[in-house]
Design an enzyme around this catalytic site. Structure first.
Site, PDB file in Angstrom:
ATOM      1  N   GLN A 194     -19.015  15.197  -3.029  1.00  0.00           N
ATOM      2  CA  GLN A 194     -17.624  14.748  -2.860  1.00  0.00           C
ATOM      3  C   GLN A 194     -17.207  14.710  -1.396  1.00  0.00           C
ATOM      4  OE1 GLN A 194     -15.852  14.069  -5.846  1.00  0.00           O
ATOM      5  NE2 GLN A 194     -17.887  14.454  -6.684  1.00  0.00           N
ATOM      6  N   TYR A 223     -15.165   2.101   5.447  1.00  0.00           N
ATOM      7  CA  TYR A 223     -15.204   3.027   4.309  1.00  0.00           C
ATOM      8  C   TYR A 223     -15.912   2.380   3.115  1.00  0.00           C
ATOM      9  CZ  TYR A 223     -13.403   6.013   0.553  1.00  0.00           C
ATOM     10  OH  TYR A 223     -13.287   6.844  -0.540  1.00  0.00           O
ATOM     11  N   ILE A 243       8.173   1.938   1.359  1.00  0.00           N
ATOM     12  CA  ILE A 243       7.280   1.132   0.529  1.00  0.00           C
ATOM     13  C   ILE A 243       6.749   0.002   1.394  1.00  0.00           C
ATOM     14  CG2 ILE A 243       7.172  -0.446  -1.441  1.00  0.00           C
ATOM     15  CD1 ILE A 243       8.903   1.436  -2.995  1.00  0.00           C
TER      16      ILE A 243
HETATM   17  C1  UD2 Z   1      -7.085   3.900  -2.329  1.00  0.00           C
HETATM   18  C2  UD2 Z   1      -7.820   5.125  -1.859  1.00  0.00           C
HETATM   19  C3  UD2 Z   1      -8.858   4.782  -0.833  1.00  0.00           C
HETATM   20  C4  UD2 Z   1      -9.752   3.652  -1.303  1.00  0.00           C
HETATM   21  C5  UD2 Z   1      -8.878   2.481  -1.771  1.00  0.00           C
HETATM   22  C6  UD2 Z   1      -9.735   1.414  -2.410  1.00  0.00           C
HETATM   23  C7  UD2 Z   1      -6.298   6.997  -2.010  1.00  0.00           C
HETATM   24  C8  UD2 Z   1      -5.450   7.964  -1.255  1.00  0.00           C
HETATM   25  N1  UD2 Z   1      -6.889   6.072  -1.271  1.00  0.00           N
HETATM   26  O1  UD2 Z   1      -6.322   3.361  -1.258  1.00  0.00           O
HETATM   27  O2  UD2 Z   1      -9.648   5.932  -0.543  1.00  0.00           O
HETATM   28  O3  UD2 Z   1     -10.571   4.120  -2.326  1.00  0.00           O
HETATM   29  O4  UD2 Z   1      -7.955   2.886  -2.766  1.00  0.00           O
HETATM   30  O5  UD2 Z   1      -9.153   0.197  -2.250  1.00  0.00           O
HETATM   31  O6  UD2 Z   1      -6.465   7.075  -3.203  1.00  0.00           O
HETATM   32  N2  UD2 Z   1       2.086   2.955  -0.124  1.00  0.00           N
HETATM   33  C9  UD2 Z   1       3.434   2.822   0.156  1.00  0.00           C
HETATM   34  N3  UD2 Z   1       4.056   3.837   0.829  1.00  0.00           N
HETATM   35  C10 UD2 Z   1       3.399   4.969   1.224  1.00  0.00           C
HETATM   36  C11 UD2 Z   1       2.017   5.091   0.935  1.00  0.00           C
HETATM   37  C12 UD2 Z   1       1.393   4.051   0.261  1.00  0.00           C
HETATM   38  O7  UD2 Z   1       4.061   1.815  -0.176  1.00  0.00           O
HETATM   39  O8  UD2 Z   1       4.042   5.853   1.826  1.00  0.00           O
HETATM   40  C13 UD2 Z   1       1.421   1.875  -0.880  1.00  0.00           C
HETATM   41  C14 UD2 Z   1       0.225   1.313  -0.139  1.00  0.00           C
HETATM   42  O9  UD2 Z   1       0.599   0.298   0.761  1.00  0.00           O
HETATM   43  C15 UD2 Z   1      -0.625   0.798  -1.294  1.00  0.00           C
HETATM   44  C16 UD2 Z   1      -0.299   1.767  -2.433  1.00  0.00           C
HETATM   45  O10 UD2 Z   1       0.896   2.424  -2.076  1.00  0.00           O
HETATM   46  O11 UD2 Z   1      -0.219  -0.489  -1.671  1.00  0.00           O
HETATM   47  C17 UD2 Z   1      -1.386   2.805  -2.645  1.00  0.00           C
HETATM   48  O12 UD2 Z   1      -1.692   3.388  -1.396  1.00  0.00           O
HETATM   49  P1  UD2 Z   1      -2.685   4.638  -1.236  1.00  0.00           P
HETATM   50  O13 UD2 Z   1      -2.803   4.909   0.234  1.00  0.00           O
HETATM   51  O14 UD2 Z   1      -2.289   5.753  -2.111  1.00  0.00           O
HETATM   52  O15 UD2 Z   1      -4.063   4.117  -1.826  1.00  0.00           O
HETATM   53  P2  UD2 Z   1      -4.898   2.761  -1.550  1.00  0.00           P
HETATM   54  O16 UD2 Z   1      -4.864   2.008  -2.847  1.00  0.00           O
HETATM   55  O17 UD2 Z   1      -4.461   2.080  -0.316  1.00  0.00           O
END
Ligand code: UD2
Length: 315
Positions: free
Chosen positions: A79, A147, A207
């Site tokens: 992990q 990544y 957001i």
């Molecule tokens: C996730 C995984 C990443 C990778 C990716 C694959 C997590 C933390 N990250 O990224 O490791 O596997 O998927 O594509 O699980 N957002 C907001 N406001 C905030 C934070 C996030 O609007 O304060 C939005 C962000 O722009 C995105 C969504 O929420 O559209 C999810 O964001 P995230 O950082 O939790 O995860 P993600 O999908 O970018």
């Protein structure tokens, strides 16, 4: 017949997902060694099992540390990683040293020590933003970040170690994992952890974009379940499995649910979309269901409530 685990190594075992896995393994009576550099992990995550695990503070790039941890292990759950996509964009070289070379070192140490099976944490990031939904494991990967390339490379090495050295390797492509112990402290932490800590301070969340983007959020306990199945099922080796729920949640709706749990009515700040943000991410978990018998048990509302309770208690 499935494999019985008598002794396991969890790399990154003091981290968010790793520590939940350690709890489950200890509970099943298995001897557990944790290897963690504590770069992003916390020993507090192991509080309830601390005297029942062998904890080694060390790096997966350190062969001596690996040689200390591997003897006698049936299974290695790998992990440990640089998990922030953005960090790998900012520093592709260091992250490749950890995520690429470190993973090869883990696989190789497992081979040297006669470990039977390695379960690797991969990611839905390997799909990139290919428009086809839901994502199935047979789709051609389209990595869009260091990544994603690193995780895909891990998968190729896992397959190679199976073929060349008969090491049983299983790769799990995690979708958006959430739950207690997810660290909200970085701007690139999981959105649920960030939104919950905002809500508890009655602060508006940011957001990114219009909030209509969707994610497939999977509770950490179900990710543990998938790992245990991958580690023990006779038909798992050599395969890749999605680990999600096949349910789609929009970021706007996510905030509304969290605000309701917290009983806050603050407005939302909308900011620019994140560079490279994927619009929709949704898993097909048919393969994991059919081959492993994987069935997510924690409904989203329930997982959200349990996670919120944990943050509310300030743990
Ligand atoms: C996730 C995984 C990443 C990778 C990716 C694959 C997590 C933390 N990250 O990224 O490791 O596997 O998927 O594509 O699980 N957002 C907001 N406001 C905030 C934070 C996030 O609007 O304060 C939005 C962000 O722009 C995105 C969504 O929420 O559209 C999810 O964001 P995230 O950082 O939790 O995860 P993600 O999908 O970018």
């Amino acid at each position: 017949m499935g494999l019985q685990i008598n002794k396991a190594l969890v790399t990154g075992g003091a981290g968010f997902i790793g520590s939940h896995l350690v709890d489950a393994l200890v509970q099943s009576g298995c001897a557990v060694t944790v290897l963690d550099s504590l770069t992003t992990g916390h020993v507090e995550n192991l509080a309830s099992v601390r005297d029942r695990v062998d904890f080694v503070q060390g790096d997966i790039r350190d062969d001596d540390a690996l040689d200390r941890c591997m003897p006698g292990c049936d299974v290695v759950f790998h992990q440990a990683a640089v998990v922030s996509v953005t960090q790998t964009v900012q520093d592709p070289v260091t992250s490749a040293r950890v995520n690429d070379l470190g993973t090869i070192q883990v696989l190789d140490a497992a081979r040297r020590h006669g470990v039977r099976r390695v379960v690797l944490a991969s990611s839905s990031a390997v799909y990139g933003d290919a428009p086809q939904l839901p994502k199935t494991e047979s789709m051609i990967p389209a990595p869009m970040s260091p990544y994603a390339v690193q995780k895909l490379t891990n998968e190729y090495y896992a397959a190679l170690y199976g073929r060349l050295y008969e090491l049983e390797a299983v790769c799990l492509r995690y979708f958006n994992v959430y739950g207690p112990r997810q660290d909200p402290s970085s701007p690139y932490s999981g959105v649920i952890s960030i939104f919950m800590s905002r809500a508890l301070q009655a602060q508006a969340p940011v957001i990114h974009g219009d909030g209509n983007q969707t994610r497939d959020f999977v509770f950490v306990g179900d990710v543990v379940q998938a790992n245990l199945l991958a580690a023990t099922h006779a038909d798992a080796p050599g395969r890749i499995f999605n680990v999600g729920t096949s349910q789609s949640v929009a970021i706007n709706a996510l905030w509304q649910s969290i605000a309701a749990l917290a009983g806050v009515a603050v407005g939302v700040q909308y900011g620019n979309s994140r560079m490279g943000d994927i619009l929709h991410s949704l898993s097909s978990i048919q393969r994991a269901r059919e081959i492993l018998g994987f069935q997510p048990e924690v409904r989203f509302e329930e997982g959200l409530r349990r996670t919120f309770d944990w943050y509310r208690q300030g743990r």
